[in-house]
Structures are given as structure tokens and as C-alpha cells.
Design a protein around this motif. Structure first.
Motif: not given
Length: 245
Positions: A223-232, A234-241
Motif C-alpha cells: 500500500r505504501l508503494a502504491a503511494l509513490g515517493a515521498n507520501p505526505t 495526509d496521504d498515509v492517513v487517507e491510505m489507512n482510512r
């Protein structure tokens, strides 16, 4: 309060700075010695200390160390008074941030395992927020939309102390019950690193599902890899939600 933070990484360093700013007497210790404490951790008034000295005559000791290594400190804690509140901030990510631990893989609650390894009770706090959340999103009590963090422990007195300190770091504390219930705030439950308010947090804790949450945790690299480089943050919080929708 007289507080020691063991560990000076992203979580430990942030807690040391925030609690010192809040007016507490804060020492920071690290297994590699006081000279390894980053200067920025001490800018708010916290003091670097030798590990053996830092656990003596303290009201609270916060463990901001990798999960699974607390047992290495058991000898050091043997002389720490029973009334000293010990707070565990660690999370278990087998194969990612720590080696697999059979007892936890077989269902033992993370911080119950830590308490057994350490040889004394602990309180679980600050584990359910990203380092970036803790560093940048704490606000004064009463601020609309203030984020909340769960606190679990086996005595009301210890939970009350930890909850006061969570408040001092800029978050609404929520009494999440006993340590045996703290699996509800472990990775990757609905309450874990999803930035919820005090009104939202109870329902998220209630919705925890141990089997599902472990699968979500174990899918983190993909899931982190799908966010690409340098996720914010907010990106990680939304991924978790999104993992719980």
C-alpha cells in the motif's frame, strides 16, 4: 512531572520536546549514550542523560524504542519503583520493523508482551498516531477538531497520568480501558493512524477486528508503494482510512 524518554527518534524526540515545552522536567536517554541525542531534541530544554541514571527518581518513563527490545532493559528497570508509570509507544510490524515474535503472532497483545518482557506494568499511549501527526498536529485543549489518542492501562492512576501527558502534547486523551484491550489501537486497526477526534475514536476502537487488522498491517509495504515517493502525512492517513471502508 519528572519524565524520562528512552529513545530519541521521530517519536521520542517529539515527545521530549513537547513535554519539556509543557513545563515538565524531561531527560532523554539512548542506549548509544547521551552524546548521540540530536541537538534539536534538546532545544526545548530536555537534557541528555546516561541510560542508567535516567530511570532513577522519575515519575514517568516513556519507551520510544523499537518493538521487541524492551526485554533488554529488564535489568535496568528492576530497581525502578513500582509507582513509576512506564508508557509504551511501540508497534509490531513483523518482517518490516522487527523480527517475527511467536507469542504476538499467536495472539498475545503487543503491550502485554512488552510488560512481560520488561517485568513490570506498562501503559499504551502515543502509538496510534504517525510521527508527523504528533510533530505537527497537536493543538491546545478546546480547539475545534482536536485529534484524539487512545490510552490503555491496567490501573486508573497510571492511565490518568498518561492521559494528562497526552493532553500536554496537544491531543485529546481517550480512556481505552485495560492493556488487554489495547489490541484495538494496534496496527492497523480503524483507530490506528487515522486522525480521529474524540467523538469519532470510540466507534473506531469498537470496530477493530484482530484478524482483518493484522492482514491490513501486513499489506502495508504494497500500500505504501502504491503511494509513490515521498507520501505526505495526509496521504498515509487517507491510505489507512481507506483500508477500513
Amino acid at each position: 512531572m519528572k519524565i524520562t524518554v528512552i529513545g530519541a527518534g521521530a517519536i521520542g524526540g517529539s515527545l521530549a520536546a513537547k513535554l519539556s515545552t509543557a513545563g515538565h522536567d524531561v531527560q532523554v536517554a539512548h542506549a548509544r549514550g547521551p552524546e548521540t541525542i540530536p541537538a534539536q531534541v534538546l532545544e526545548s530544554g530536555a537534557r541528555a542523560a546516561e541510560l542508567a541514571d535516567a530511570v532513577q527518581d522519575r515519575d514517568v518513563i516513556i519507551l520510544a524504542i523499537p518493538f521487541g527490545v524492551a526485554g533488554q532493559l529488564a535489568g535496568l528497570f528492576a530497581s525502578v519503583p513500582a509507582e513509576t508509570v512506564v508508557i509504551d509507544t511501540a508497534n509490531y510490524y513483523p518482517g518490516m520493523l522487527s523480527e517475527p515474535i511467536e507469542a504476538v503472532d499467536n495472539g498475545q497483545v503487543e503491550s502485554v508482551y512488552t510488560a512481560e518482557q520488561l517485568g513490570r506494568p506498562v501503559v499504551k499511549a502515543w502509538n496510534a498516531a504517525l510521527a508527523g501527526t504528533q510533530q505537527t498536529r497537536g493543538v491546545a485543549a478546546g480547539t475545534p477538531g482536536r485529534l484524539a489518542l487512545p490510552v490503555a492501562g491496567d490501573t486508573e492512576q497510571a492511565r490518568r497520568v498518561a492521559m494528562q501527558l497526552v493532553d500536554d502534547t496537544g491531543f485529546d486523551p481517550y480512556d481505552a480501558g485495560t492493556l488487554a484491550d489495547s489490541w484495538r489501537q494496534q496496527p492497523n486497526s480503524p483507530a490506528y493512524c487515522t486522525e480521529l477526534t474524540l467523538d469519532e475514536l470510540p466507534a473506531a476502537l469498537a470496530a477493530a477486528d484482530r484478524a482483518k487488522d493484522a492482514r491490513v498491517r501486513d499489506s502495508l509495504p504494497e500500500r505504501l508503494a502504491a503511494l509513490g515517493a515521498n507520501p505526505t502525512v495526509d496521504d498515509v492517513v487517507e491510505m489507512n482510512r481507506a483500508a477500513h471502508r
